[in-house]
Design a protein around this motif. Structure first.
Motif, mmCIF file in Angstrom:
data_model
loop_
_atom_site.group_PDB
_atom_site.id
_atom_site.type_symbol
_atom_site.label_atom_id
_atom_site.label_comp_id
_atom_site.label_asym_id
_atom_site.label_seq_id
_atom_site.Cartn_x
_atom_site.Cartn_y
_atom_site.Cartn_z
ATOM 1 N N LYS A 258 -3.806 11.392 4.845
ATOM 2 C CA LYS A 258 -4.733 11.733 4.219
ATOM 3 C C LYS A 258 -5.715 12.878 5.376
ATOM 4 O O LYS A 258 -6.224 13.759 5.043
ATOM 5 N N PRO B 40 0.747 -1.346 -0.063
ATOM 6 C CA PRO B 40 -0.025 -0.065 -0.200
ATOM 7 C C PRO B 40 0.878 1.142 0.091
ATOM 8 O O PRO B 40 0.426 2.481 -0.475
ATOM 9 N N LEU B 41 2.114 1.245 0.606
ATOM 10 C CA LEU B 41 2.778 2.359 0.528
ATOM 11 C C LEU B 41 3.358 2.636 -0.815
ATOM 12 O O LEU B 41 3.242 4.064 -1.272
ATOM 13 N N ALA C 222 5.767 10.763 2.573
ATOM 14 C CA ALA C 222 6.172 9.510 2.064
ATOM 15 C C ALA C 222 7.589 9.226 2.439
ATOM 16 O O ALA C 222 7.922 7.976 2.388
ATOM 17 N N GLN D 43 -1.029 3.957 7.547
ATOM 18 C CA GLN D 43 -0.178 5.107 7.156
ATOM 19 C C GLN D 43 -0.708 5.966 6.151
ATOM 20 O O GLN D 43 -0.773 7.249 6.390
ATOM 21 N N PHE D 44 -1.419 5.496 5.231
ATOM 22 C CA PHE D 44 -1.927 6.275 4.094
ATOM 23 C C PHE D 44 -3.095 6.997 4.583
ATOM 24 O O PHE D 44 -3.521 8.281 4.425
ATOM 25 N N ARG E 82 0.496 7.127 -6.443
ATOM 26 C CA ARG E 82 -0.524 8.474 -6.571
ATOM 27 C C ARG E 82 -0.006 9.609 -6.287
ATOM 28 O O ARG E 82 -0.774 10.476 -6.776
ATOM 29 N N SER E 83 1.042 9.973 -5.579
ATOM 30 C CA SER E 83 1.337 11.271 -5.154
ATOM 31 C C SER E 83 2.650 11.549 -6.153
ATOM 32 O O SER E 83 3.120 12.649 -6.031
ATOM 33 N N SER F 71 -1.562 0.581 5.006
ATOM 34 C CA SER F 71 -2.727 1.255 4.675
ATOM 35 C C SER F 71 -3.108 2.318 5.797
ATOM 36 O O SER F 71 -3.681 3.516 5.383
ATOM 37 N N MET G 204 0.422 4.477 -2.496
ATOM 38 C CA MET G 204 0.536 5.925 -1.951
ATOM 39 C C MET G 204 1.378 6.907 -2.778
ATOM 40 O O MET G 204 1.379 7.709 -3.016
#
Length: 300
Positions: free
Chosen positions: A237, A60-61, A188, A232-233, A67-68, A230, A64
């Motif tokens: 957010k 998931p990291l 991140a 952490q995401f 996505r950024s 997740s 993330m």
């Protein structure tokens, strides 16, 4: 203008509420991940658990980060401090997970929540901060709460309590390093560095203590890692929607989930004295956060 202001205020309120709800969801994920870790400590070393969790958390990291803008956009401005934070976080996790194996989850959390007290004490020699009577009082009350929880002389103190305290102390050093670099390093970068630090610190121990997991246990390893990554995401957010001073206290909701998981998964009975001591520690931590926020506002 008069029509715009109420609309803007309403939108800000909605953003803060959304941030709080997302942060609470992230903390549920953290608590669930830790409950799975405690289950796994009965069969595997903390080193193997940490490395396995960190590897699955990278999934998931990575999402993330992509996505950024992708890995190519990541820039490290303070490499030495980032590495130091990673090493401290990795070592603190070893002690924290070991305390999970020895203590009820809620009790481990309660001791870990004294990290703000250590941050206040360490900020004097390390950051040169001046601590007023209010924060000194909060620190003293917080340590009284720890004494109430562990009840020296009435309950048996063992290595689990020491591990939790060492983990909280190392966590305080991690927070101080983060304070130094948080404004210049991307979230991140810091999360990725911490996950890398978890692997680097625990990999030698994992090699020495490795045990081939069963398929059900492999699923648990995957769950704890995916939940941790997740979470952490979710926290990242929430911080984009609401101020850190609002989001930070949400971590204390984890104590409720620790009590619930303790009762369901481990048959741990709720100890009123421990809960009372935890409430004192949490209250002192919240007051320290309040004083920190007030001091920052006056500084501006």
């Amino acid at each position: 203008m008069s029509a715009v202001l109420p609309s803007t205020t309403h939108e800000q309120t909605e953003r803060v509420v959304a941030g709080i709800l997302i942060a609470l969801s992230g903390n549920i994920m953290f608590a669930t991940s830790d409950a799975i870790v405690k289950l796994l400590t009965a069969r595997y070393s903390v080193f193997q658990i940490i490395v396995s969790q960190a590897l699955f958390a990278l999934i998931p990291l990575t999402v993330m980060i992509l996505r950024s803008g992708g890995f190519g956009r990541l820039r490290v401005h303070h490499p030495r401090l980032v590495l130091l934070r990673a090493a401290l976080a990795g070592t603190a996790t070893v002690f924290g997970f070991y305390s999970f194996s020895q203590l009820p989850l809620a009790e481990s959390y309660s001791i870990a929540f004294c990290t703000p007290l250590f941050v206040t004490l360490l900020s004097i020699p390390i950051l040169g901060e001046k601590v007023g009577l209010h924060r000194w009082g909060a620190v003293l009350v917080g340590f009284i709460g720890i004494i109430v929880m562990v009840r020296p002389g009435f309950e048996t103190l063992h290595v689990g309590h020491a591990a939790a305290l060492v983990g909280a102390g190392l966590g305080a050093f991690t927070v101080l390093v983060m304070r130094r670099i948080a404004r210049e390093e991307a979230h991140a970068v810091m999360v990725l560095a911490v996950v890398t630090g978890l692997i680097a610190v625990s990999l030698p121990g994992m090699i020495l203590t490795f045990r081939m997991p069963t398929l059900p246990d492999m699923a648990l390893f995957a769950c704890t890692g995916l939940l941790m990554g997740s979470a952490q995401f979710f926290v990242a957010k929430s911080l984009s929607l609401a101020p850190a001073s609002v989001i930070a206290p949400m971590q204390y909701s984890m104590i409720l989930w620790a009590i619930i998981y303790g009762a369901i998964l481990f048959g741990t009975q709720v100890d009123p004295v421990m809960v009372f001591g935890a409430a004192i520690v949490i209250g002192s931590g919240l007051y320290i956060m309040h004083r920190e926020r007030r001091r920052a506002r006056l500084g501006r």
